[in-house]
Write an enzyme that holds these catalytic residues in place. Sequence first.
Site, PDB file in Angstrom:
ATOM      1  N   PRO A  89       2.673  -1.012   4.055  1.00 41.94           N
ATOM      2  CA  PRO A  89       3.061  -0.261   5.250  1.00 41.94           C
ATOM      3  C   PRO A  89       4.535  -0.447   5.606  1.00 41.94           C
ATOM      4  CG  PRO A  89       1.049  -1.544   5.647  1.00 41.94           C
ATOM      5  CD  PRO A  89       1.622  -2.004   4.343  1.00 41.94           C
ATOM      6  N   GLU A 116      -3.433 -10.719   3.678  1.00 40.14           N
ATOM      7  CA  GLU A 116      -2.365 -10.417   4.647  1.00 40.14           C
ATOM      8  C   GLU A 116      -1.091  -9.978   3.950  1.00 40.14           C
ATOM      9  OE1 GLU A 116      -4.468  -9.920   7.240  1.00 40.14           O
ATOM     10  OE2 GLU A 116      -5.157 -11.732   6.252  1.00 40.14           O
ATOM     11  N   ARG A 154      -0.497  14.957 -11.551  1.00 40.83           N
ATOM     12  CA  ARG A 154      -0.594  16.417 -11.560  1.00 40.83           C
ATOM     13  C   ARG A 154       0.750  17.087 -11.827  1.00 40.83           C
ATOM     14  NH1 ARG A 154       0.834  18.693  -6.965  1.00 40.83           N
ATOM     15  NH2 ARG A 154      -0.523  20.497  -7.100  1.00 40.83           N
ATOM     16  N   ASP A 169       3.097  25.053  -4.933  1.00 44.25           N
ATOM     17  CA  ASP A 169       2.825  24.209  -3.771  1.00 44.25           C
ATOM     18  C   ASP A 169       3.932  24.411  -2.764  1.00 44.25           C
ATOM     19  OD1 ASP A 169       0.733  23.176  -5.086  1.00 44.25           O
ATOM     20  OD2 ASP A 169       1.581  21.196  -5.430  1.00 44.25           O
TER      21      ASP A 169
HETATM   22  C1  9WO Z   1      -2.546  -7.215   7.562  1.00 41.85           C
HETATM   23  C2  9WO Z   1      -2.431  -7.585   8.867  1.00 41.85           C
HETATM   24  C3  9WO Z   1      -3.230  -8.359   9.693  1.00 41.85           C
HETATM   25  C4  9WO Z   1      -2.842  -8.543  11.015  1.00 41.85           C
HETATM   26  C5  9WO Z   1      -1.680  -7.959  11.484  1.00 41.85           C
HETATM   27  C6  9WO Z   1      -0.887  -7.179  10.638  1.00 41.85           C
HETATM   28  C7  9WO Z   1      -1.293  -7.023   9.354  1.00 41.85           C
HETATM   29  N1  9WO Z   1      -0.714  -6.322   8.378  1.00 41.85           N
HETATM   30  C8  9WO Z   1      -1.473  -6.476   7.293  1.00 41.85           C
HETATM   31  C9  9WO Z   1      -1.106  -5.881   6.085  1.00 41.85           C
HETATM   32  O1  9WO Z   1      -0.126  -5.160   6.028  1.00 41.85           O
HETATM   33  N2  9WO Z   1      -1.893  -6.167   5.033  1.00 41.85           N
HETATM   34  C10 9WO Z   1      -1.594  -5.551   3.792  1.00 41.85           C
HETATM   35  C11 9WO Z   1      -2.863  -5.015   3.176  1.00 41.85           C
HETATM   36  C12 9WO Z   1      -0.913  -6.440   2.823  1.00 41.85           C
HETATM   37  C13 9WO Z   1      -0.472  -5.619   1.667  1.00 41.85           C
HETATM   38  C14 9WO Z   1      -1.616  -4.768   1.092  1.00 41.85           C
HETATM   39  N3  9WO Z   1      -2.374  -4.157   2.151  1.00 41.85           N
HETATM   40  C15 9WO Z   1      -2.101  -2.879   2.520  1.00 41.85           C
HETATM   41  C16 9WO Z   1      -1.281  -1.952   1.918  1.00 41.85           C
HETATM   42  N4  9WO Z   1      -2.605  -2.333   3.602  1.00 41.85           N
HETATM   43  N5  9WO Z   1      -2.133  -1.094   3.748  1.00 41.85           N
HETATM   44  C17 9WO Z   1      -1.335  -0.827   2.743  1.00 41.85           C
HETATM   45  C18 9WO Z   1      -0.617   0.397   2.612  1.00 41.85           C
HETATM   46  C19 9WO Z   1       0.122   0.669   1.496  1.00 41.85           C
HETATM   47  C20 9WO Z   1       0.832   1.862   1.431  1.00 41.85           C
HETATM   48  N6  9WO Z   1       0.795   2.733   2.449  1.00 41.85           N
HETATM   49  C21 9WO Z   1       0.072   2.489   3.540  1.00 41.85           C
HETATM   50  C22 9WO Z   1      -0.645   1.313   3.659  1.00 41.85           C
END
Ligand code: 9WO
Length: 251
Positions: A89, A116, A154, A169
């Site tokens: 994220p 995490e 794709r 697209d």
């Molecule tokens: C876990 C967490 C727990 C409490 C407060 C904040 C927190 N953030 C996270 C977190 O970011 N965990 C991630 C889980 C660690 C890396 C892999 N994970 C992940 C990747 N979750 N979401 C994504 C992601 C990747 C690409 N685009 C959107 C979401």
Amino acid sequence: MRIDLISLFPEFVAQCAGFGVVGRARERGLLSVHGWNPRDYAGGNYRRVDDRPFGGGPGMVMMIDPLRDAIRAARAADPAPARVTYLSPQGRPLTQAIVRELAARPRLILLCGRYEGVDERLVEAEVDEELSIGDYVLSGGELAAAVVVDAVARLQDGALNDAGSAAQDSFEADGLLDCPHYTRPVEHELGTVPEVLLSGNHAEIARWRRRQSLLRTRRRRPDLLAAADLSPEERAWLAAQPEDGEGTRDR
Ligand code: 9WO
């Protein structure tokens, strides 16, 4: 294109890449997907890949060495150099322009975190770019990696049966949303197909579709419209249309 996945659940992403256009691209040899599980590179009787965070707090952090060894194994599996992309994220928001750039590379190494996250020293040493598929938290990077795999697959030459379909697209062409689509039957209790689409007049049809795209983009994604590639005539036409030009549903 060769894609290497660094993941505790590599078969999860590979499964996603087994169907439809992506599955066919793999069958056609346009794309290969390889999984590398850090667990297989973890030492000790317990094959640990995670540990508690320094500084305290909930959850676990992925340890450096199993990830680093898995990345090294993936790198060594092919002589072509590859950048390592971490799905998180905190990454740069993925766009179709970035997808195009990724799709043109000979190789991708996609790093999927769990828990995490990943020890920051591993990110600093091994990760070349960080990408996000949207502002939400998943339970791991695998679904995001599957999105990247699908979007780049794709675009491989020969992946789509109709060569024009990728170019058509709306994001590909000019950064607009797609127009509405209709198929048989013409008359249905849910409504009638717009007459212009039955006219056989291809110039008229193209103009209607383009205008539908413009109206939709203005209504749903005005942020895209600002950056879209419009002629002065199109901007003028759009400015003359009432704001509720796309029906009354609130979406
Ligand atoms: C876990 C967490 C727990 C409490 C407060 C904040 C927190 N953030 C996270 C977190 O970011 N965990 C991630 C889980 C660690 C890396 C892999 N994970 C992940 C990747 N979750 N979401 C994504 C992601 C990747 C690409 N685009 C959107 C979401």
